[in-house]
Design an enzyme around this catalytic site. Sequence first.
Site, PDB file in Angstrom:
ATOM      1  N   ASP A 261       1.359   7.099  11.235  1.00 31.22           N
ATOM      2  CA  ASP A 261       0.015   7.665  11.140  1.00 31.22           C
ATOM      3  C   ASP A 261      -0.165   8.590  12.339  1.00 31.22           C
ATOM      4  O   ASP A 261       0.073   8.181  13.486  1.00 31.22           O
ATOM      5  CB  ASP A 261      -1.045   6.562  11.173  1.00 31.22           C
TER       6      ASP A 261
ATOM      7  N   ASP B 259      -6.139   2.199  -3.058  1.00 30.16           N
ATOM      8  CA  ASP B 259      -6.555   1.198  -2.081  1.00 30.16           C
ATOM      9  C   ASP B 259      -7.484   0.222  -2.780  1.00 30.16           C
ATOM     10  O   ASP B 259      -8.535   0.622  -3.282  1.00 30.16           O
ATOM     11  CB  ASP B 259      -7.282   1.868  -0.909  1.00 30.16           C
TER      12      ASP B 259
END
Length: 246
Positions: A7, A129
Site C-alpha cells: 500500500d 469488500d
Amino acid sequence: MIIPAFDLINGRTVRLYQGDYSNQKNYNVNLFNSLEVYKSKGIEIVHLVDLDGAKNSANRQIELLKKIVSHTTVPVQVGGGIRTTKDISTLLDLGVKRVVIGSSIVSNKKQVKQWLNFYGPDAIVLALDVHVDSSNKKEISIDGWQKKTNFILEEIIEYFLSSGLKHVLCTDISRDGTLLGPNFKLYKEICSNFKNINFQASGGVASLQDIIFLKKTGVKSIIIGRSLLEKKFTIEEAVKCWQRES
C-alpha cells in the site's frame, strides 16, 4: 499463487488499519529491491494499492507506478480510486497487467460491464469488500469501507458473469490488516458457488497455517501484505507452503 501487496502513500510503503488513513503504519522497505527479490523467488504478480489515488484521483502516483513498471520485471496489478475509462487506459498503457476496480462496481455497474467487455476479463479485477453479518449475509462496502451498500456479494458476481468476469479480489473487511486470520468459511462458500472465478483472498493472513487452510478453500491466490512486511514468515516459506498444498 502468493501475491505480495504494497500500500503506497507518497511513494512510501504503509499499512492502514481497517482502511483508516489516520491509523497508518510506515514500513522502511525498498520497494524496488523487494519486487526484484519477489520475482527471483517465483512471484508472478504483485498487488499495489495507490492510497493517494484512492483518496483523490488527481493525486494518483503515476510517476511512481511508471517507474515501478519500467524498472522491474515482475507484473503488477494496481488498485486505488480507479473510476474512469481514462484511469484504466492510463494504467494499462503504462504496462500494468491488471487494474483493480472497487467502488464503481456498485456505483457504476453498467460502465464496469463495458470495461470488462472492452479491455477483457484478464485486465480487470473486481475488488469486493464484504461485511458478513450474523445471518451470513455478505454485504458490499465501498468508499474505503466507509459506506455499506444494499448489494450482496453473490448478486454482484452473478451480474458480471455474462461479461466474462474472471478475477475477483474478496476481502472480509473485519479481518484486513488485523492478523486475526482469514474468514475461511467465506472463501469456501464463494469458491464452491462460483467455480469459474479466480478468487484472490485478502485480509488477516497471519501464519503459514492460514495459507494452507486458504488453499483448501479453493481460492486461486492469496494477497499478503502486513505479514510479509513484519516478517511473520518469509516469501520463500509462503511460496513453498502454497506449492506443497498443490
